[in-house]
Design a protein around this motif. Structure first.
Motif, PDB file in Angstrom:
ATOM      1  N   LEU A  26       0.638  11.156   4.583  1.00 17.83           N
ATOM      2  CA  LEU A  26       0.664   9.692   4.588  1.00 17.83           C
ATOM      3  C   LEU A  26      -0.630   9.140   5.180  1.00 17.83           C
ATOM      4  CD1 LEU A  26       2.949   7.449   4.012  1.00 17.83           C
ATOM      5  CD2 LEU A  26       3.169   7.407   6.494  1.00 17.83           C
ATOM      6  N   SER A  27      -1.041   9.708   6.293  1.00 17.91           N
ATOM      7  CA  SER A  27      -2.261   9.263   6.964  1.00 17.91           C
ATOM      8  C   SER A  27      -3.491   9.494   6.085  1.00 17.91           C
ATOM      9  CB  SER A  27      -2.417  10.018   8.289  1.00 17.91           C
ATOM     10  OG  SER A  27      -3.669   9.741   8.886  1.00 17.91           O
ATOM     11  N   SER A  28      -3.571  10.660   5.480  1.00 18.79           N
ATOM     12  CA  SER A  28      -4.718  10.975   4.621  1.00 18.79           C
ATOM     13  C   SER A  28      -4.817  10.024   3.440  1.00 18.79           C
ATOM     14  CB  SER A  28      -4.606  12.420   4.124  1.00 18.79           C
ATOM     15  OG  SER A  28      -4.690  13.335   5.196  1.00 18.79           O
ATOM     16  N   LEU A  29      -3.676   9.710   2.837  1.00 17.85           N
ATOM     17  CA  LEU A  29      -3.675   8.805   1.686  1.00 17.85           C
ATOM     18  C   LEU A  29      -4.092   7.398   2.095  1.00 17.85           C
ATOM     19  CD1 LEU A  29      -0.409   9.862  -0.202  1.00 17.85           C
ATOM     20  CD2 LEU A  29      -2.740  10.730  -0.459  1.00 17.85           C
ATOM     21  N   VAL A  76      -6.196   6.473   4.259  1.00 15.99           N
ATOM     22  CA  VAL A  76      -7.645   6.334   4.477  1.00 15.99           C
ATOM     23  C   VAL A  76      -8.459   6.852   3.303  1.00 15.99           C
ATOM     24  CG1 VAL A  76      -7.379   6.440   6.975  1.00 15.99           C
ATOM     25  CG2 VAL A  76      -7.816   8.548   5.699  1.00 15.99           C
ATOM     26  N   GLY A  77      -7.779   7.247   2.230  1.00 13.64           N
ATOM     27  CA  GLY A  77      -8.484   7.693   1.032  1.00 13.64           C
ATOM     28  C   GLY A  77      -9.077   9.076   1.105  1.00 13.64           C
ATOM     29  N   ALA A  78      -8.552   9.918   1.973  1.00 16.60           N
ATOM     30  CA  ALA A  78      -9.047  11.293   2.067  1.00 16.60           C
ATOM     31  C   ALA A  78      -8.637  12.081   0.836  1.00 16.60           C
ATOM     32  CB  ALA A  78      -8.500  11.967   3.328  1.00 16.60           C
ATOM     33  N   CYS A  79      -9.492  12.992   0.425  1.00 19.28           N
ATOM     34  CA  CYS A  79      -9.195  13.841  -0.739  1.00 19.28           C
ATOM     35  C   CYS A  79      -9.579  15.274  -0.423  1.00 19.28           C
ATOM     36  CB  CYS A  79      -9.952  13.348  -1.974  1.00 19.28           C
ATOM     37  SG  CYS A  79      -9.428  11.738  -2.584  1.00 19.28           S
ATOM     38  N   ASP A  80      -9.018  15.789   0.667  1.00 18.87           N
ATOM     39  CA  ASP A  80      -9.386  17.122   1.128  1.00 18.87           C
ATOM     40  C   ASP A  80      -8.647  18.240   0.423  1.00 18.87           C
ATOM     41  OD1 ASP A  80     -11.206  16.080   2.920  1.00 18.87           O
ATOM     42  OD2 ASP A  80      -9.746  15.937   4.551  1.00 18.87           O
ATOM     43  N   ASN A  81      -7.585  17.900  -0.313  1.00 17.78           N
ATOM     44  CA  ASN A  81      -6.890  18.910  -1.101  1.00 17.78           C
ATOM     45  C   ASN A  81      -6.370  18.240  -2.372  1.00 17.78           C
ATOM     46  OD1 ASN A  81      -4.199  17.730  -0.546  1.00 17.78           O
ATOM     47  ND2 ASN A  81      -4.490  18.567   1.524  1.00 17.78           N
ATOM     48  N   LEU A  82      -5.776  19.024  -3.252  1.00 15.47           N
ATOM     49  CA  LEU A  82      -5.399  18.487  -4.557  1.00 15.47           C
ATOM     50  C   LEU A  82      -4.264  17.475  -4.465  1.00 15.47           C
ATOM     51  CD1 LEU A  82      -6.072  18.607  -7.562  1.00 15.47           C
ATOM     52  CD2 LEU A  82      -4.362  20.417  -7.808  1.00 15.47           C
ATOM     53  N   ILE A  83      -3.352  17.646  -3.516  1.00 18.04           N
ATOM     54  CA  ILE A  83      -2.270  16.670  -3.358  1.00 18.04           C
ATOM     55  C   ILE A  83      -2.861  15.298  -3.048  1.00 18.04           C
ATOM     56  CG2 ILE A  83      -0.320  15.962  -1.925  1.00 18.04           C
ATOM     57  CD1 ILE A  83       0.453  18.900  -1.677  1.00 18.04           C
ATOM     58  N   GLU A  84      -3.778  15.257  -2.099  1.00 20.09           N
ATOM     59  CA  GLU A  84      -4.402  13.991  -1.732  1.00 20.09           C
ATOM     60  C   GLU A  84      -5.214  13.417  -2.886  1.00 20.09           C
ATOM     61  OE1 GLU A  84      -6.626  14.961   1.747  1.00 20.09           O
ATOM     62  OE2 GLU A  84      -4.835  15.550   2.882  1.00 20.09           O
ATOM     63  N   ARG A  85      -5.954  14.254  -3.590  1.00 11.85           N
ATOM     64  CA  ARG A  85      -6.747  13.783  -4.719  1.00 11.85           C
ATOM     65  C   ARG A  85      -5.852  13.261  -5.834  1.00 11.85           C
ATOM     66  NH1 ARG A  85     -10.631  11.001  -7.120  1.00 11.85           N
ATOM     67  NH2 ARG A  85     -10.980  11.726  -9.272  1.00 11.85           N
ATOM     68  N   ALA A  86      -4.785  13.975  -6.140  1.00 13.07           N
ATOM     69  CA  ALA A  86      -3.881  13.548  -7.209  1.00 13.07           C
ATOM     70  C   ALA A  86      -3.276  12.187  -6.889  1.00 13.07           C
ATOM     71  CB  ALA A  86      -2.774  14.581  -7.414  1.00 13.07           C
ATOM     72  N   ALA A  87      -2.874  11.985  -5.635  1.00 17.16           N
ATOM     73  CA  ALA A  87      -2.311  10.700  -5.230  1.00 17.16           C
ATOM     74  C   ALA A  87      -3.367   9.604  -5.293  1.00 17.16           C
ATOM     75  CB  ALA A  87      -1.727  10.803  -3.825  1.00 17.16           C
ATOM     76  N   ASP A  88      -4.572   9.919  -4.876  1.00 16.66           N
ATOM     77  CA  ASP A  88      -5.668   8.960  -4.914  1.00 16.66           C
ATOM     78  C   ASP A  88      -5.950   8.527  -6.349  1.00 16.66           C
ATOM     79  OD1 ASP A  88      -7.844   7.657  -3.247  1.00 16.66           O
ATOM     80  OD2 ASP A  88      -9.092   8.681  -4.727  1.00 16.66           O
ATOM     81  N   VAL A  89      -5.862   9.469  -7.279  1.00 19.37           N
ATOM     82  CA  VAL A  89      -6.072   9.160  -8.702  1.00 19.37           C
ATOM     83  C   VAL A  89      -5.014   8.177  -9.197  1.00 19.37           C
ATOM     84  CG1 VAL A  89      -5.883  10.135 -11.035  1.00 19.37           C
ATOM     85  CG2 VAL A  89      -7.317  11.263  -9.316  1.00 19.37           C
TER      86      VAL A  89
END
Length: 209
Positions: A106-109, A111-124
């Motif tokens: 939740l925190s990573s999303l 702030v827009g972090a994309c340190d792994n594929l889960i975060e990147r996929a959500a950011d997309v």
């Protein structure tokens, strides 16, 4: 043509929610891009006594057998698989669910972090104006957790805490799990018969489990 959806599972408590949700998606003939964190595997071992295979192909087979579907319905993507469809706005499904969603994710999303594929996929999904549903499971919630949820909600993300209701007179843990999963399915537009809708035949109880 099958509908596609991304399902990410992170390290919060709530393995039963993820398993039921995956089973319902497979039953509805979705193609699921499945992302699972290392912490989630520890949770599954603890809560469900499940040892999740390490290789993507083996994991897809494992979950397909569990959900009663075919291996072709599940594509498992590892956390650093940057060339997978979910990493690109031109190829990722427009719907994504993170269930359960850890407060770290939740925190990573937020702030827009994309340190792994889960975060990147959500950011997309966020940047492409798709539908992102987060199912956090934590209590109590700190002001930081709440601020992160508000930040994401203001971006159009749906926050659905794993907080089952009791007006359907649950008798088992499965009934509580079904309540949460039913609400998730409602939000992605998938017809479900897990829990009777309020005001519609509540006495008949759940069906089509």
């Amino acid at each position: 043509m099958r509908k596609s959806i991304t399902l990410a599972i992170t390290g919060a408590s709530g393995a039963p929610y993820a398993l039921k949700l995956l089973s319902m998606l497979i039953k509805a003939d979705y193609h699921v891009f499945l992302l699972m964190s290392s912490a989630a595997k520890v949770v599954f071992a603890t809560e469900e006594n499940m040892q999740i295979p390490g290789q993507s192909e083996q994991m897809a087979k494992f979950f397909a057998e569990y959900a009663g579907g075919s291996e072709e319905q599940i594509t498992v993507c590892s956390k650093q698989e940057w060339f997978s469809p979910v990493a690109s706005g031109s190829a990722a499904p427009k719907q994504m669910i993170i269930c359960p969603c850890s407060t770290g994710t939740l925190s990573s999303l937020a702030v827009g972090a994309c340190d792994n594929l889960i975060e990147r996929a959500a950011d997309v999904v966020i940047k492409e104006k798709g539908q992102l549903i987060l199912v956090p499971r934590e209590m109590p919630l700190s002001s930081l957790h709440l601020q992160n949820m508000l930040t994401l909600s203001n971006l159009g993300v749906t926050i659905m805490p794993a907080a089952p209701g009791f007006y359907h007179n649950p008798k088992t843990i499965d009934d509580l799990v079904d309540f949460v999963v039913a609400r998730i399915l409602d939000h992605i537009g998938l017809e479900q018969g897990l829990v009777a809708r309020w005001g519609y035949d509540q006495n008949r109880g759940a069906k089509n489990k």
